[in-house]
Design an enzyme around this catalytic site. Structure first.
Site, PDB file in Angstrom:
ATOM      1  N   GLU A 267     -35.711  67.229-110.403  1.00 26.23           N
ATOM      2  CA  GLU A 267     -35.194  67.386-109.133  1.00 26.23           C
ATOM      3  C   GLU A 267     -36.312  67.899-108.167  1.00 26.23           C
ATOM      4  O   GLU A 267     -36.520  68.758-107.474  1.00 26.23           O
ATOM      5  CB  GLU A 267     -34.341  68.447-108.910  1.00 26.23           C
ATOM      6  CG  GLU A 267     -32.927  68.280-109.795  1.00 26.23           C
ATOM      7  CD  GLU A 267     -31.958  69.516-109.988  1.00 26.23           C
ATOM      8  OE1 GLU A 267     -32.416  70.761-109.626  1.00 26.23           O
ATOM      9  OE2 GLU A 267     -30.801  69.226-110.117  1.00 26.23           O
TER      10      GLU A 267
ATOM     11  N   GLU B  91     -27.601  65.240-114.465  1.00 22.26           N
ATOM     12  CA  GLU B  91     -26.888  66.474-114.710  1.00 22.26           C
ATOM     13  C   GLU B  91     -25.555  66.249-113.511  1.00 22.26           C
ATOM     14  O   GLU B  91     -25.774  65.628-112.592  1.00 22.26           O
ATOM     15  CB  GLU B  91     -27.824  67.584-113.885  1.00 22.26           C
ATOM     16  CG  GLU B  91     -28.957  68.075-114.732  1.00 22.26           C
ATOM     17  CD  GLU B  91     -29.940  69.069-114.059  1.00 22.26           C
ATOM     18  OE1 GLU B  91     -29.124  70.040-113.348  1.00 22.26           O
ATOM     19  OE2 GLU B  91     -31.100  69.173-114.175  1.00 22.26           O
TER      20      GLU B  91
HETATM   21  C1  BG6 Z   1     -29.906  72.145-111.275  1.00 22.48           C
HETATM   22  C2  BG6 Z   1     -31.110  72.552-112.371  1.00 22.48           C
HETATM   23  O1  BG6 Z   1     -30.369  72.074-110.225  1.00 22.48           O
HETATM   24  O2  BG6 Z   1     -28.814  73.297-111.334  1.00 22.48           O
HETATM   25  C3  BG6 Z   1     -30.282  73.398-113.681  1.00 22.48           C
HETATM   26  O3  BG6 Z   1     -31.755  71.434-112.542  1.00 22.48           O
HETATM   27  C4  BG6 Z   1     -29.691  74.454-113.204  1.00 22.48           C
HETATM   28  O4  BG6 Z   1     -31.672  73.851-114.125  1.00 22.48           O
HETATM   29  C5  BG6 Z   1     -28.506  73.603-112.568  1.00 22.48           C
HETATM   30  O5  BG6 Z   1     -29.222  75.076-114.236  1.00 22.48           O
HETATM   31  C6  BG6 Z   1     -27.453  74.518-112.257  1.00 22.48           C
HETATM   32  O6  BG6 Z   1     -27.732  75.688-111.620  1.00 22.48           O
HETATM   33  P1  BG6 Z   1     -27.022  77.256-111.703  1.00 22.48           P
HETATM   34  O7  BG6 Z   1     -27.980  78.116-110.979  1.00 22.48           O
HETATM   35  O8  BG6 Z   1     -25.788  77.462-111.848  1.00 22.48           O
HETATM   36  O9  BG6 Z   1     -27.554  77.429-113.419  1.00 22.48           O
END
Ligand code: BG6
Length: 486
Positions: A189, A383
């Site tokens: 990202e 993701e």
């Molecule tokens: C993404 C990241 O932006 O968000 C991950 O690449 C992260 O590393 C994911 O875990 C979700 O965010 P969070 O804060 O809920 O873990």
């Protein structure tokens, strides 16, 4: 809606080293930014704020061996459990597993002459374990885990020297995993860099008057580094596919007033498209150059930099998708809610999870069409998911219909985007096993199909339990996505 997903579609899941591995100081590994991020139980913020990583925070963390209040130091102990955990992914039927390598493990002092063999052996094992189960390993070279030594010695990515060090690190990986790893992502990202300066660029905010300029300078160095290693990867093995990656925040105008649409377009440009444009089209878009001029941002960029960026474009676009945004031209009083890294205006048409992150499956189809229309290269969804509170029942089951519902709706929209004609290589949902959350370093925000018995303070047996969604995703993969429309 039968047979929408191509036969070779890569279904799987994604994790990062810094949220899963633990073993933060094993085999010479040195500290990274996630290792200095404390868990704050009273943090009930309604508006997303970046953790304030100062020199004092780093100094305090360096003198403290604690793994309770620094949860990413213990992760879920994937460092030792990877074999069993990967076997569970194989049982679900994963065709791909996205995982990151920790730079601070491989080059603990940042500028070591030789890589740390023990660290590489650990990653050999992970990759071999995947291959043993016919799971394609997809490697993120840098996932939000800036080594502290690189900040102390060089000032992070603000310093051009980092390009050279990153190239050396990548070359080691490309040589070592030639023929084993096909898909690589240079920076997780990369568009988060400007918002999350310390976490991703290692540039510490000390109130510098030109701080924004420093961030864009660091980002420029990352662009040059990403393009340089794309060239190296292709040279070492022409079969390598190198992805650029953004967290795409599709942006809707608040009303149909033309001014709101214009504002949405401008936000979309600087928050999302700018990054893809540089890495896929190989030049700086006009609106970014105008933004720099208007904001008195003067970057040091050489002709050689532009040559490198121009001639080494990404092979595919990696994108994560968590939430959409709203833009408004007026300074109107719209309620804010949390979002990933950015706070966002509340959209009255969307529900949200317990952390205020809004749920917008149709936005995924909009996003995929937007990206493909603009860049016309394959997209990998790297993701997607949502954090939920889960309850482990006394019989070891976890009933999580909310997770199934979330993923089902998003996978349906991904299928519809494929039907629209978008070329999508695969889908690695985020966090197939519960890990430490990136933003708040808590354990209670769970993403997994696999429950890890550990609370926010590290208490619990650490045993793994299959949630109901485990069986659901298994069926989705087995039927190549057909059952998602049932
Ligand atoms: C993404 C990241 O932006 O968000 C991950 O690449 C992260 O590393 C994911 O875990 C979700 O965010 P969070 O804060 O809920 O873990």
């Amino acid at each position: 809606m039968n047979d929408i997903f191509p036969n070779e579609f890569l279904w799987g899941g994604a994790l990062s080293a810094c949220q899963a591995e633990g073993a933060y100081d094993k085999e010479e590994k040195t500290l990274t930014i996630p290792d200095v991020m404390r868990f704050n139980p009273t943090d009930n913020r309604k508006v997303t704020k970046q953790p304030n990583i100062t020199w004092e925070v780093i100094k305090e963390a360096k003198g403290d061996k604690d793994t309770i209040m620094y949860p990413k130091r213990r992760g879920i102990n994937f460092y030792e459990t990877y074999k069993d955990d990967i076997a569970l992914f194989a049982e679900i039927g994963f065709k791909v597993f996205r995982y990151s390598i920790s730079w601070a493990r491989v080059f603990p002092n940042g500028n070591d002459e030789k890589p740390n063999e023990k660290a590489l052996e650990f990653y050999d094992n992970i990759i071999d374990e995947c291959l043993k189960h016919q799971i394609e390993p997809l490697i993120t070279i840098s996932h939000f885990d800036m080594p502290i030594v690189l900040i102390e010695k060089y000032g992070g990515w603000y310093n051009r020297k980092l390009i050279e060090l990153y190239k050396k690190y990548c070359e080691v990986l490309f040589e070592r995993y030639k023929g084993k790893v096909r898909y690589w992502v240079t920076f997780n990202e990369i568009n988060m860099s400007i918002k999350a300066g310390a976490k991703t660029l290692g540039i510490i905010n000390e109130g510098q008057s030109n701080f924004e300029e420093m961030l864009f300078q660091g980002l420029h160095h990352q662009f040059v580094a990403a393009s340089s290693v794309t060239e190296i990867a292709h040279r070492i093995d022409p079969k390598n596919k190198i992805g650029s990656m953004v967290a795409y925040f599709t942006t809707y105008p608040h009303t149909c007033k033309p001014e709101d649409t214009l504002k949405a377009q401008q936000d979309d440009q600087m928050k999302n498209d700018f990054y893809l444009h540089v890495m896929v089209k190989g030049n700086y878009p006009y609106y970014a150059l105008t933004y720099f001029k208007d904001n008195n941002i003067n970057l040091s960029m050489t002709d050689e930099d532009f040559k490198i960026i121009k001639s080494n474009n990404a092979d595919f676009i990696g994108s994560s998708y968590y939430n959409s945004m709203i833009s408004s031209a007026d300074d109107v009083n719209i309620e804010l809610t949390n979002g990933n890294v950015h706070s966002v205006y509340k959209n009255p048409h969307l529900p949200a999870n317990d952390w205020g992150w809004q749920i917008d499956p149709v936005g995924l189809r909009v996003t995929l069409n937007h990206i493909y229309n603009k860049y016309e290269i394959p997209i990998f969804i790297l993701e997607n998911s949502s954090g939920f509170h889960d309850v482990l029942n006394s019989d070891g089951t976890v009933d999580d219909p909310y997770r199934i519902d979330f993923l089902k709706q998003h996978i349906q929209q991904m299928g519809l985007a494929i039907k629209d004609g978008v070329n999508i290589l695969g889908y690695t949902m985020w966090g197939p096993i519960d890990i430490i959350s990136s933003s708040k370093s808590e354990m209670s925000k769970r993403y997994g199909f696999i429950y890890v018995d550990q609370d926010d303070y590290g208490n619990g047996s650490k045993k793994r339990y299959k949630k109901n969604s485990f069986y659901w995703y298994k069926d989705i993969i087995k039927t190549n996505g057909r059952t998602v429309f049932d």
